[in-house]
Design a protein around this motif. Structure first.
Motif, PDB file in Angstrom:
ATOM      1  N   ILE A  33       0.196  73.402  37.624  1.00 49.60           N
ATOM      2  CA  ILE A  33       0.752  72.204  36.736  1.00 49.60           C
ATOM      3  C   ILE A  33       2.266  72.552  36.780  1.00 49.60           C
ATOM      4  O   ILE A  33       2.961  73.358  36.305  1.00 49.60           O
ATOM      5  CB  ILE A  33       0.506  71.990  35.374  1.00 49.60           C
ATOM      6  CG1 ILE A  33      -1.133  71.940  35.051  1.00 49.60           C
ATOM      7  CG2 ILE A  33       1.054  71.367  34.441  1.00 49.60           C
ATOM      8  CD1 ILE A  33      -1.861  72.288  33.839  1.00 49.60           C
ATOM      9  N   LEU A  50       3.317  62.826  40.996  1.00 48.21           N
ATOM     10  CA  LEU A  50       1.855  62.132  40.649  1.00 48.21           C
ATOM     11  C   LEU A  50       1.378  61.603  42.041  1.00 48.21           C
ATOM     12  O   LEU A  50       0.240  61.525  42.038  1.00 48.21           O
ATOM     13  CB  LEU A  50       2.439  60.929  39.837  1.00 48.21           C
ATOM     14  CG  LEU A  50       3.304  61.030  38.495  1.00 48.21           C
ATOM     15  CD1 LEU A  50       3.742  59.953  37.717  1.00 48.21           C
ATOM     16  CD2 LEU A  50       2.193  61.744  37.640  1.00 48.21           C
ATOM     17  N   THR A  77      -1.053  66.334  37.730  1.00 46.01           N
ATOM     18  CA  THR A  77      -0.795  65.803  36.301  1.00 46.01           C
ATOM     19  C   THR A  77       0.502  66.587  35.660  1.00 46.01           C
ATOM     20  O   THR A  77       0.663  67.666  35.943  1.00 46.01           O
ATOM     21  CB  THR A  77      -2.171  66.482  35.490  1.00 46.01           C
ATOM     22  OG1 THR A  77      -3.310  65.806  35.797  1.00 46.01           O
ATOM     23  CG2 THR A  77      -1.577  65.845  34.119  1.00 46.01           C
ATOM     24  N   GLU A 100       3.840  55.623  32.814  1.00 46.40           N
ATOM     25  CA  GLU A 100       3.618  56.892  33.484  1.00 46.40           C
ATOM     26  C   GLU A 100       4.532  58.026  32.928  1.00 46.40           C
ATOM     27  O   GLU A 100       4.030  59.071  32.486  1.00 46.40           O
ATOM     28  CB  GLU A 100       3.903  57.109  35.018  1.00 46.40           C
ATOM     29  CG  GLU A 100       2.870  56.201  35.798  1.00 46.40           C
ATOM     30  CD  GLU A 100       3.626  55.963  37.446  1.00 46.40           C
ATOM     31  OE1 GLU A 100       2.607  55.668  38.154  1.00 46.40           O
ATOM     32  OE2 GLU A 100       4.761  55.820  37.491  1.00 46.40           O
ATOM     33  N   ARG A 134       2.823  58.543  29.613  1.00 45.08           N
ATOM     34  CA  ARG A 134       1.355  59.269  29.548  1.00 45.08           C
ATOM     35  C   ARG A 134       1.833  60.753  29.970  1.00 45.08           C
ATOM     36  O   ARG A 134       1.144  61.681  29.495  1.00 45.08           O
ATOM     37  CB  ARG A 134       0.773  58.571  30.990  1.00 45.08           C
ATOM     38  CG  ARG A 134      -0.717  59.452  31.161  1.00 45.08           C
ATOM     39  CD  ARG A 134      -1.360  58.881  32.276  1.00 45.08           C
ATOM     40  NE  ARG A 134      -1.894  57.519  32.070  1.00 45.08           N
ATOM     41  CZ  ARG A 134      -3.126  57.209  31.391  1.00 45.08           C
ATOM     42  NH1 ARG A 134      -3.863  58.335  30.985  1.00 45.08           N
ATOM     43  NH2 ARG A 134      -3.593  56.296  31.105  1.00 45.08           N
ATOM     44  N   HIS A 142      -0.791  62.297  27.252  1.00 45.93           N
ATOM     45  CA  HIS A 142      -1.957  62.935  27.735  1.00 45.93           C
ATOM     46  C   HIS A 142      -1.603  64.058  28.868  1.00 45.93           C
ATOM     47  O   HIS A 142      -2.067  65.228  28.852  1.00 45.93           O
ATOM     48  CB  HIS A 142      -2.909  61.970  28.644  1.00 45.93           C
ATOM     49  CG  HIS A 142      -3.902  62.374  29.493  1.00 45.93           C
ATOM     50  ND1 HIS A 142      -3.760  62.850  30.798  1.00 45.93           N
ATOM     51  CD2 HIS A 142      -5.211  62.741  29.050  1.00 45.93           C
ATOM     52  CE1 HIS A 142      -4.811  63.099  31.162  1.00 45.93           C
ATOM     53  NE2 HIS A 142      -5.639  63.325  30.328  1.00 45.93           N
ATOM     54  N   GLY A 143      -0.484  63.917  29.740  1.00 42.64           N
ATOM     55  CA  GLY A 143       0.197  64.850  30.289  1.00 42.64           C
ATOM     56  C   GLY A 143       0.217  66.063  29.822  1.00 42.64           C
ATOM     57  O   GLY A 143      -0.174  67.370  30.453  1.00 42.64           O
ATOM     58  N   TYR A 188      -3.041  67.736  28.598  1.00 46.60           N
ATOM     59  CA  TYR A 188      -3.684  68.439  29.667  1.00 46.60           C
ATOM     60  C   TYR A 188      -3.094  69.766  30.145  1.00 46.60           C
ATOM     61  O   TYR A 188      -3.862  70.734  30.275  1.00 46.60           O
ATOM     62  CB  TYR A 188      -3.384  67.541  31.039  1.00 46.60           C
ATOM     63  CG  TYR A 188      -4.441  68.096  32.226  1.00 46.60           C
ATOM     64  CD1 TYR A 188      -5.732  67.577  32.202  1.00 46.60           C
ATOM     65  CD2 TYR A 188      -3.671  68.613  33.084  1.00 46.60           C
ATOM     66  CE1 TYR A 188      -6.451  68.179  33.546  1.00 46.60           C
ATOM     67  CE2 TYR A 188      -4.604  69.201  34.262  1.00 46.60           C
ATOM     68  CZ  TYR A 188      -5.810  69.121  34.361  1.00 46.60           C
ATOM     69  OH  TYR A 188      -6.442  69.334  35.578  1.00 46.60           O
ATOM     70  N   GLU A 207      -6.472  68.249  26.285  1.00 42.77           N
ATOM     71  CA  GLU A 207      -6.659  66.676  26.444  1.00 42.77           C
ATOM     72  C   GLU A 207      -8.139  66.329  25.722  1.00 42.77           C
ATOM     73  O   GLU A 207      -8.066  64.924  25.477  1.00 42.77           O
ATOM     74  CB  GLU A 207      -6.712  66.468  27.984  1.00 42.77           C
ATOM     75  CG  GLU A 207      -8.253  66.871  28.679  1.00 42.77           C
ATOM     76  CD  GLU A 207      -7.820  68.223  29.253  1.00 42.77           C
ATOM     77  OE1 GLU A 207      -8.611  68.761  30.034  1.00 42.77           O
ATOM     78  OE2 GLU A 207      -7.106  69.179  28.770  1.00 42.77           O
TER      79      GLU A 207
END
Length: 521
Positions: free
Chosen positions: A379, A413, A418, A460, A463, A467-468, A471, A476
């Motif tokens: 990540i 991306l 992610t 994006e 997110r 969420h990113g 995660y 998540e």
């Protein structure tokens, strides 16, 4: 029929999951995305509701401390010296936030001496990767007339070999015995102050990127400060703590870890231990990041690693083997190479499912490194706000060709990675809406374009900060979207970041954490 505690209606719900006409909350969880019976109904008057913002890399205690320090975010050395001179009387003057790219150079010990009135002065660079001290501090360290060798750092000297007061990277730890550790209650106050700011910016969760050791730590018992803040009702947002690798040591039968075997995952929804934090290199604008080629504006300088390459490799592998998620700071492409090599070797030798290791910043990444990170499931954690606040300095340091590799978003991306949203606050301003704005617009503070091809959409960017980041913390399943069964962490906004490129003009109206509105405008 069981009633919800709260029903939110008359809003535009951007769930990042299923469509919603309302949000119903029972306890600290979302129980419905439609109108159901509830004890209380709140009409939000057409506002926009999104998941709560999650800053994947910030320094909460450090930021809270800066709120009581001298603000050195100025555009000239004269202004910096004036700020030091105007500081309240006391043994120490502690300042934060200077950037030599903006104020025309680094302050010097002699310049600080002229305005200090005999006080000790400690001024911290905005990156956190260097600081400047004056003569009384150097005298206390035995460095008034000559430097010492520091592994992974540098005591900068002039042409005569006399220290200038600038201490880079690990050399900052020379000052540690004079100023640290901070008292636990001082850190609790800092955490409280920071959290109140965060709620006003829509932040409901954050990752504290390094506690307990190294130059980043403020106390060897920093975890106690967060625990005490929670006990006192002064921990206002959910916090995941990265433990500085310096705090780890051999533990019987467990390998590398903390006493009692504490490691990644210990804790609960409010306060938990996350990855271990390892530093491989330094700062891009400070020219201490480990690069494969010289900096464009300082030929002959390509930065350096903060330790012996083999020792860094072994440290990463040992932490992986012991069950830690690993978050390694790597800004220069040479440092990124080292870290990806170590992650790949660690997983090959000691395989485990979905380790989800991170590269903090992933600052300058070649195309092959982007592809490799995606293949390894690593990540990357870049900071969109850097493009605005320190982008001009990065452009000068890298030159036009390599600037295209800096603080990528779009290409990450597109490679299937992610990408979380983060600020590295207090290095730059930490409001997530500012970070999203810069992810979409990619302009420096001077108005220069910073690799427009790396821009992302508003959806994006949102997110990433929801969420990113969830995660990146392996959370998540609990947060990051407005979904039935997830934590009721959300933010009420004056506008929709998905449909405007003026995201920075959106206002936070309310912030909910755990089913309770904890801040309102």
């Amino acid at each position: 029929m069981i009633k919800a505690d709260l029903l939110l209606t008359n809003a535009e719900f951007v769930t990042l999951d299923s469509p919603a006409s309302a949000v119903a909350v029972l306890g600290d969880r979302i129980v419905a995305l439609e109108e159901v019976p509830a004890r209380e109904v709140i009409d939000l008057g057409g506002a926009v509701v999104t998941p709560g913002f999650h800053d994947a890399h910030n320094h909460m205690a450090w930021f809270g401390l800066t709120l009581s320090e001298v603000d050195c975010r100025v555009t000239g050395l004269g202004d910096l010296y004036a700020a030091v001179e105007a500081a309240p009387d006391g043994e120490w003057v502690v300042g934060f936030g200077y950037d030599q790219n903006k104020c025309g150079g680094h302050p010097t010990r002699d310049g600080l001496d002229r305005v200090a009135r005999g006080r000790k002065v400690w001024i911290k660079h905005t990156s956190g990767h260097m600081c400047v001290v004056n003569t009384p501090v150097l005298e206390a360290l035995g460095l008034a007339d000559s430097a010492v060798e520091v592994s992974g750092g540098l005591v900068v000297t002039d042409v005569q070999g006399r220290p200038t007061g600038l201490l880079q990277e690990q050399a900052q730890q020379l000052v540690t015995p004079l100023v640290l550790p901070y008292p636990v209650d001082t850190l609790v106050d800092a955490i409280d102050r920071a959290g109140r700011v965060y709620l006003g910016e829509g932040i409901t969760s954050c990752v504290e990127a390094g506690i307990g050791g190294g130059w980043i730590g403020k106390s060897p018992v920093e975890l106690e400060a967060y625990h005490r803040a929670r006990e006192q009702g002064r921990l206002h947002v959910r916090v995941e703590l990265m433990v500085a690798a310096d705090a780890l040591h051999e533990v019987v039968e467990l390998g590398l870890g903390l006493d009692l075997g504490l490691r990644t995952g210990f804790g609960d929804d409010w306060l938990r231990i996350g990855p271990t934090k390892i530093f491989s290199d330094g700062s891009l604008i400070g020219h201490t990041a480990a690069m494969c080629h010289d900096f464009a504006d300082t030929p002959g300088n390509h930065g350096y690693l903060q330790g012996d390459p083999e020792s860094l490799r072994q440290q990463i592998i040992a932490a992986h083997r012991a069950g830690w998620r690993v978050a390694t700071h790597a800004i220069g492409d040479a440092a990124v190479d080292l870290v990806l090599d170590a992650y790949e070797e660690a997983q090959r030798r000691f395989p485990r499912p979905d380790p989800r290791h991170r590269v903090e910043h992933f600052g300058v990444s070649r195309p092959d490194q982007v592809t490799r990170a995606a293949r390894l499931g690593v990540i990357p954690v870049p900071q969109g706000r850097f493009v605005n606040e320190i982008g001009d300095g990065m452009l000068r340091a890298l030159g036009p060709e390599r600037s295209a590799w800096a603080y990528r978003q779009r290409s990450l991306l597109d490679a299937g990675l992610t990408v979380p949203g983060s600020s590295d606050r207090p290095v730059v301003a930490g409001a997530p809406l500012l970070g999203m704005h810069d992810m979409v617009n990619r302009r420096t503070s001077s108005g220069a374009e910073f690799t427009a091809a790396e821009a992302v959409t508003g959806l994006e960017a949102l997110r990433a900060f929801t969420h990113g980041s969830a995660y990146a913390s392996k959370q998540e399943h609990l947060k990051g979207t407005l979904s039935v069964g997830k934590l009721a962490d959300l933010v009420v906004l004056s506008g929709n970041p998905v449909t405007t490129d003026r995201i920075k003009d959106i206002r936070v109206l309310r912030t909910m954490v755990g089913g309770q509105f904890r801040w309102s405008s």
